[in-house]
Design a protein around this motif. Sequence first.
Motif, PDB file in Angstrom:
ATOM      1  N   VAL B 111     -14.330   5.222   3.651  1.00 14.98           N
ATOM      2  CA  VAL B 111     -13.467   5.998   4.297  1.00 14.98           C
ATOM      3  C   VAL B 111     -12.775   5.883   3.393  1.00 14.98           C
ATOM      4  O   VAL B 111     -12.653   7.778   2.685  1.00 14.98           O
ATOM      5  N   ASP B 112     -11.455   5.872   2.643  1.00 12.04           N
ATOM      6  CA  ASP B 112     -10.220   6.243   2.124  1.00 12.04           C
ATOM      7  C   ASP B 112     -10.961   6.695   0.512  1.00 12.04           C
ATOM      8  O   ASP B 112     -10.310   7.080  -0.103  1.00 12.04           O
ATOM      9  N   ALA B 113     -12.003   5.502   0.236  1.00  9.46           N
ATOM     10  CA  ALA B 113     -11.797   5.812  -1.415  1.00  9.46           C
ATOM     11  C   ALA B 113     -12.712   7.246  -1.872  1.00  9.46           C
ATOM     12  O   ALA B 113     -12.667   7.959  -2.495  1.00  9.46           O
ATOM     13  N   GLY B 114     -13.557   6.999  -0.515  1.00  7.55           N
ATOM     14  CA  GLY B 114     -14.805   8.306  -0.497  1.00  7.55           C
ATOM     15  C   GLY B 114     -14.262   9.968  -0.266  1.00  7.55           C
ATOM     16  O   GLY B 114     -13.868  10.639  -1.179  1.00  7.55           O
ATOM     17  N   GLY B 115     -12.968   9.745   0.191  1.00  3.20           N
ATOM     18  CA  GLY B 115     -11.982  10.525  -0.061  1.00  3.20           C
ATOM     19  C   GLY B 115     -11.282  11.070  -1.166  1.00  3.20           C
ATOM     20  O   GLY B 115     -11.545  12.382  -1.078  1.00  3.20           O
ATOM     21  N   ILE B 116     -10.678  10.438  -1.316  1.00  6.17           N
ATOM     22  CA  ILE B 116     -10.272  10.316  -2.965  1.00  6.17           C
ATOM     23  C   ILE B 116     -11.331  10.829  -4.215  1.00  6.17           C
ATOM     24  O   ILE B 116     -11.042  11.943  -4.335  1.00  6.17           O
ATOM     25  N   ILE B 117     -12.351  10.623  -4.161  1.00  4.36           N
ATOM     26  CA  ILE B 117     -13.596  10.588  -5.244  1.00  4.36           C
ATOM     27  C   ILE B 117     -14.112  12.372  -4.608  1.00  4.36           C
ATOM     28  O   ILE B 117     -13.989  13.177  -5.469  1.00  4.36           O
ATOM     29  N   VAL B 118     -13.726  12.589  -3.372  1.00  5.30           N
ATOM     30  CA  VAL B 118     -13.958  14.027  -2.460  1.00  5.30           C
ATOM     31  C   VAL B 118     -13.240  14.719  -3.437  1.00  5.30           C
ATOM     32  O   VAL B 118     -13.370  15.734  -4.374  1.00  5.30           O
ATOM     33  N   CYS B 119     -11.606  14.407  -3.023  1.00  8.49           N
ATOM     34  CA  CYS B 119     -11.092  15.486  -3.646  1.00  8.49           C
ATOM     35  C   CYS B 119     -10.077  15.587  -5.155  1.00  8.49           C
ATOM     36  O   CYS B 119     -11.023  16.947  -5.505  1.00  8.49           O
ATOM     37  N   ALA B 120     -11.473  14.549  -6.468  1.00  5.75           N
ATOM     38  CA  ALA B 120     -12.032  14.582  -6.748  1.00  5.75           C
ATOM     39  C   ALA B 120     -12.392  15.434  -7.852  1.00  5.75           C
ATOM     40  O   ALA B 120     -12.170  16.410  -8.587  1.00  5.75           O
ATOM     41  N   ALA B 121     -13.069  14.944  -7.272  1.00  4.14           N
ATOM     42  CA  ALA B 121     -15.030  15.487  -7.295  1.00  4.14           C
ATOM     43  C   ALA B 121     -15.007  17.154  -7.404  1.00  4.14           C
ATOM     44  O   ALA B 121     -15.497  18.090  -8.439  1.00  4.14           O
ATOM     45  N   SER B 122     -14.567  17.366  -5.984  1.00  2.00           N
ATOM     46  CA  SER B 122     -13.782  19.674  -5.984  1.00  2.00           C
ATOM     47  C   SER B 122     -13.089  20.200  -7.065  1.00  2.00           C
ATOM     48  O   SER B 122     -13.373  21.094  -8.062  1.00  2.00           O
ATOM     49  N   VAL B 123     -12.072  19.074  -7.349  1.00  2.00           N
ATOM     50  CA  VAL B 123     -11.498  19.983  -8.525  1.00  2.00           C
ATOM     51  C   VAL B 123     -12.277  19.850 -10.130  1.00  2.00           C
ATOM     52  O   VAL B 123     -12.468  20.681 -10.599  1.00  2.00           O
ATOM     53  N   VAL B 124     -12.799  18.885 -10.255  1.00  2.00           N
ATOM     54  CA  VAL B 124     -13.382  18.595 -11.605  1.00  2.00           C
ATOM     55  C   VAL B 124     -14.833  19.746 -11.416  1.00  2.00           C
ATOM     56  O   VAL B 124     -15.088  20.125 -12.327  1.00  2.00           O
ATOM     57  N   LEU B 125     -15.342  19.876 -10.338  1.00  2.00           N
ATOM     58  CA  LEU B 125     -16.868  19.919 -10.814  1.00  2.00           C
ATOM     59  C   LEU B 125     -16.636  22.287 -10.276  1.00  2.00           C
ATOM     60  O   LEU B 125     -16.556  22.772 -10.941  1.00  2.00           O
ATOM     61  N   THR B 126     -15.363  22.691 -10.320  1.00  2.00           N
ATOM     62  CA  THR B 126     -14.828  24.047 -10.129  1.00  2.00           C
ATOM     63  C   THR B 126     -14.490  24.010 -11.543  1.00  2.00           C
ATOM     64  O   THR B 126     -14.569  24.966 -11.999  1.00  2.00           O
ATOM     65  N   ALA B 127     -13.670  23.272 -11.962  1.00  2.00           N
ATOM     66  CA  ALA B 127     -13.178  23.928 -13.970  1.00  2.00           C
ATOM     67  C   ALA B 127     -14.640  23.410 -14.000  1.00  2.00           C
ATOM     68  O   ALA B 127     -15.084  24.472 -15.241  1.00  2.00           O
ATOM     69  N   ALA B 128     -15.428  22.632 -14.112  1.00  2.00           N
ATOM     70  CA  ALA B 128     -16.810  22.797 -14.975  1.00  2.00           C
ATOM     71  C   ALA B 128     -17.741  23.406 -15.087  1.00  2.00           C
ATOM     72  O   ALA B 128     -18.393  24.473 -16.229  1.00  2.00           O
ATOM     73  N   VAL B 129     -18.022  24.207 -13.554  1.00  2.00           N
ATOM     74  CA  VAL B 129     -18.566  25.284 -13.327  1.00  2.00           C
ATOM     75  C   VAL B 129     -17.606  26.946 -14.544  1.00  2.00           C
ATOM     76  O   VAL B 129     -18.978  27.581 -14.902  1.00  2.00           O
ATOM     77  N   TRP B 130     -16.527  27.080 -14.234  1.00  2.00           N
ATOM     78  CA  TRP B 130     -16.177  27.743 -14.670  1.00  2.00           C
ATOM     79  C   TRP B 130     -15.967  28.063 -16.481  1.00  2.00           C
ATOM     80  O   TRP B 130     -16.090  28.516 -17.272  1.00  2.00           O
ATOM     81  N   ILE B 131     -15.885  27.198 -16.934  1.00  2.00           N
ATOM     82  CA  ILE B 131     -15.677  26.158 -18.295  1.00  2.00           C
ATOM     83  C   ILE B 131     -17.662  26.622 -19.229  1.00  2.00           C
ATOM     84  O   ILE B 131     -17.612  27.351 -20.434  1.00  2.00           O
ATOM     85  N   VAL B 132     -18.364  26.270 -18.227  1.00  2.00           N
ATOM     86  CA  VAL B 132     -19.547  25.923 -19.164  1.00  2.00           C
ATOM     87  C   VAL B 132     -20.246  28.013 -18.667  1.00  2.00           C
ATOM     88  O   VAL B 132     -20.189  28.091 -19.244  1.00  2.00           O
ATOM     89  N   ALA B 133     -19.727  28.151 -18.143  1.00  4.30           N
ATOM     90  CA  ALA B 133     -20.006  30.022 -17.209  1.00  4.30           C
ATOM     91  C   ALA B 133     -19.378  30.459 -18.158  1.00  4.30           C
ATOM     92  O   ALA B 133     -19.901  31.508 -19.155  1.00  4.30           O
ATOM     93  N   TYR B 134     -18.250  30.002 -18.809  1.00  5.79           N
ATOM     94  CA  TYR B 134     -17.562  30.839 -19.824  1.00  5.79           C
ATOM     95  C   TYR B 134     -17.950  30.793 -21.070  1.00  5.79           C
ATOM     96  O   TYR B 134     -17.793  31.131 -22.233  1.00  5.79           O
ATOM     97  N   LEU B 135     -17.979  29.255 -21.676  1.00 11.23           N
ATOM     98  CA  LEU B 135     -18.637  28.838 -22.812  1.00 11.23           C
ATOM     99  C   LEU B 135     -19.889  29.209 -22.999  1.00 11.23           C
ATOM    100  O   LEU B 135     -20.141  29.820 -24.910  1.00 11.23           O
ATOM    101  N   LEU B 136     -21.628  29.697 -22.377  1.00 15.50           N
ATOM    102  CA  LEU B 136     -21.925  29.964 -22.627  1.00 15.50           C
ATOM    103  C   LEU B 136     -22.450  31.014 -23.155  1.00 15.50           C
ATOM    104  O   LEU B 136     -21.158  32.050 -22.615  1.00 15.50           O
ATOM    105  N   PRO B 137     -23.457  31.184 -23.574  1.00 14.03           N
ATOM    106  CA  PRO B 137     -22.846  33.092 -24.784  1.00 14.03           C
ATOM    107  C   PRO B 137     -23.349  34.450 -23.165  1.00 14.03           C
ATOM    108  O   PRO B 137     -23.486  34.014 -22.065  1.00 14.03           O
ATOM    109  N   SER B 138     -22.212  35.345 -23.280  1.00 14.71           N
ATOM    110  CA  SER B 138     -22.284  35.860 -22.462  1.00 14.71           C
ATOM    111  C   SER B 138     -23.953  37.060 -21.694  1.00 14.71           C
ATOM    112  O   SER B 138     -24.424  37.008 -22.594  1.00 14.71           O
ATOM    113  N   VAL B 139     -23.905  37.268 -20.486  1.00 17.49           N
ATOM    114  CA  VAL B 139     -24.570  38.189 -19.898  1.00 17.49           C
ATOM    115  C   VAL B 139     -25.184  39.141 -20.153  1.00 17.49           C
ATOM    116  O   VAL B 139     -23.897  40.129 -20.581  1.00 17.49           O
TER     117      VAL B 139
END
Lengths: 126, 139
Positions: B111-139
């Motif tokens: 439960v504790d480990a899962g909590g830490i994973i969730v916190c890290a994953a939420s930040v990593v996923l948010t950053a990944a979404v915006w970075i990939v969206a901006y790296l792709l050629p604009s629409v």
Amino acid sequence: MSLRSPLSQARGLGSAKDGVHHWWMQRLTALALIPLSLWFVFSIARYHLADYSTMILWLHNPYVAIALVLYFTALFYHSALGVQVVIEDYVAGEALKLGSIVLVKLAHFALAAASIFAVLKIAFGA
Amino acid sequence: MSAKPSAKPAVSRPLSPFMLGQYYRFQISSLLSITHRITGVALAIGTLFIAIWVMSAVAGPESYAHFAWFARTPIGLLLLLGWSWALMFHLCNGIRHLVWDVGYAFDKKSVDAGGIIVCAASVVLTAAVWIVAYLLPSV
């Protein structure tokens, strides 16, 4: 007429499996929202600076329109269930609690209908 | 004879203190539990913006321009970024709940480990979404 109590008659018959309806629908919509919301966040990140014609062109794509209808259905359902529980937990007083739940449910129905209609109108439009 | 339960008890009995604060040792489970609720309510308010977005699009270019203008203001962009993180957090922690629902990872360590994973994953996923969206050629 039986002299047995209603409880004794119901015992052993098993549940109607209806008591878990709220819980089950929350999980079912959550499952649907995993891929749909990942796709939606990414699409918004990609299209949030796009102009009107680009956005309309995107919404004309049938796959996008279908995904959005599915997303809105699951989203507003899930949101209505979740907010209901929050109100039940924190709002004291039966009248205010019931009133807030009715208001929240109807607002979710209205927003869901309006959003889905808007997507379909653009998708079917010229 | 039964007395009607009144809102104010005659005797003031001690109440269980709130889970966060000075009374209990810090636990990641209670913090993430309330964060799940807060992000859930925030996302419910966010659905209002989503509805306004599609309704402004269907209303025509002028209505859409108003919404697009607001979305591009610093406040609009901050709300958008906050919304994307709240959604990623609620999604990751929601998956954690679904794993518990099928009966896995429910011991204290997981439960504790899962909590830490969730916190890290939420930040990593948010950053990944915006970075990939901006790296792709604009629409």
